[in-house]
Design an enzyme around this catalytic site. Structure first.
Site, PDB file in Angstrom:
ATOM      1  N   SER A  71       0.795  -1.234   0.000  1.00  0.00           N
ATOM      2  CA  SER A  71       0.000   0.000   0.000  1.00  0.00           C
ATOM      3  C   SER A  71       0.823   1.278   0.000  1.00  0.00           C
ATOM      4  O   SER A  71       0.301   2.344  -0.334  1.00  0.00           O
ATOM      5  CB  SER A  71      -0.944   0.016   1.205  1.00  0.00           C
ATOM      6  OG  SER A  71      -0.225   0.164   2.415  1.00  0.00           O
ATOM      7  N   LYS A 142       0.451   4.881   6.784  1.00  0.00           N
ATOM      8  CA  LYS A 142      -0.094   5.673   5.690  1.00  0.00           C
ATOM      9  C   LYS A 142       0.548   7.061   5.696  1.00  0.00           C
ATOM     10  O   LYS A 142       1.229   7.442   6.636  1.00  0.00           O
ATOM     11  CB  LYS A 142      -1.621   5.831   5.816  1.00  0.00           C
ATOM     12  CG  LYS A 142      -2.404   4.523   5.873  1.00  0.00           C
ATOM     13  CD  LYS A 142      -2.335   3.721   4.585  1.00  0.00           C
ATOM     14  CE  LYS A 142      -3.105   2.407   4.717  1.00  0.00           C
ATOM     15  NZ  LYS A 142      -2.923   1.537   3.537  1.00  0.00           N
TER      16      LYS A 142
END
Length: 245
Positions: A71, A142
Site C-alpha cells: 500500500s 499511511k
C-alpha cells in the site's frame, strides 16, 4: 660447599616446563572483560537484560515496523523495516501533511480489536516491537494528506488531490496510479487525520471508510509515531521523507 643454585619448584600452571618450551593451559570457562567467568547463567541474564532494554527502547523511543503490504509503494516495499520515531509528536508536536505515520486503526479502520490468545498476543507483540514479526492487524502505515480543519477534495480539473484549494504535487505516488479512483470531498475534523497510501490502487485507507463511524478519520491520539528511516534491508537504508510538493 655446594655452589650450584637450588632448583625452583614449578607448578603445573607455569608456562615453562622442563624443556624450556612454553606450555599453555586452557580453561573451559570463558571470562568477561572484567575477569569474571561467563557462565551459561550469566549469559542468559545478559540476554534477558538486552532484550528488556530493546523492548523498552522500542516502546518509548524508536520501534522497527515491518511493512506487510504494497500500500505504500514505491516509498516502502514489502519486507522493509522502518524505524518509527515515537518521540516525534510526544512533546507537543503534531502530524503534518506529508508525514508517513504508523497508527492504531482501532475505531477508525477496524471497528474493534479482534480477540486473541493472551499469551500469543504478548509474544507476537514483543516480536513485532523488535521488527521480527508482522505488526498487529490493527496497526497501519499511511501518509497524512489532511489535518484537522483541512478541506480535502479529489479530484480537481487536472485530476489532482487538492487541500484548501491548493493542488498537491504527489511525486511519491506509484507510477501509473491516479491520485484517487474514488471522488470525495471532506472537511477533516479537528484532532483527526485524513490518510492515504502512496500506492493508491492497492491501498485501503481513509477513502474506504467514508461511510463508516468516524468517516475514515484517524484520531491524532492513535498515532504511534512517524516513520523516519528505512532501517532494513541495508541496501534500502534511507530517510522516508515527507511533505507535499
Amino acid at each position: 660447599m655446594d655452589t650450584e643454585a637450588p632448583h625452583t619448584q614449578r607448578g603445573h600452571s607455569s608456562p615453562l616446563e622442563g624443556d624450556g618450551r612454553p606450555r599453555f593451559v586452557f580453561s573451559r570457562t570463558r571470562r568477561t572483560a572484567g575477569g569474571r567467568p561467563l557462565t551459561w547463567r550469566r549469559a542468559g541474564v545478559l540476554g534477558v537484560i538486552c532484550t528488556v532494554f530493546l523492548l523498552l527502547f522500542s516502546n518509548f523511543v524508536v520501534q522497527p515496523f515491518l511493512i506487510p503490504s504494497r500500500s505504500m509503494e514505491p516509498t516502502l516495499q514489502v519486507g522493509d523495516r522502518v524505524l518509527v520515531n515515537k518521540l516525534a509528536y510526544r512533546f507537543g508536536g503534531q502530524p503534518q501533511r506529508g508525514d508517513v505515520v504508523v497508527f492504531d486503526g482501532t475505531g477508525s479502520f477496524v471497528r474493534e480489536r479482534p480477540d486473541a490468545n493472551p499469551v500469543g498476543a504478548v509474544l507476537h507483540g514483543a516480536a513485532s516491537a523488535l521488527g521480527l514479526a508482522e505488526p498487529s492487524d490493527t496497526d497501519f502505515v499511511k501518509r497524512v494528506v489532511g489535518v484537522g480543519g483541512d478541506d480535502v477534495v479529489c479530484c480537481d480539473a487536472a485530476g489532482r488531490v487538492a487541500v484548501n484549494g491548493v493542488p498537491l504535487e504527489e511525486s511519491y505516488l506509484h507510477p501509473g496510479d491516479a491520485p484517487s479512483a474514488v471522488p470525495f470531498r471532506i472537511v477533516v475534523p479537528l484532532g483527526t487525520l485524513w490518510v492515504m497510501g502512496d500506492h493508491r490502487s492497492q491501498s485501503r485507507d481513509s477513502r474506504d471508510h467514508l461511510g463508516e463511524p468516524g468517516g475514515g478519520m484517524v484520531p491524532v491520539e492513535n498515532v504511534i509515531g512517524r516513520a523516519d528511516w528505512i532501517g532494513w534491508p541495508l541496501s534500502r537504508w534511507d530517510s522516508v521523507g515527507g511533505g507535499h510538493g
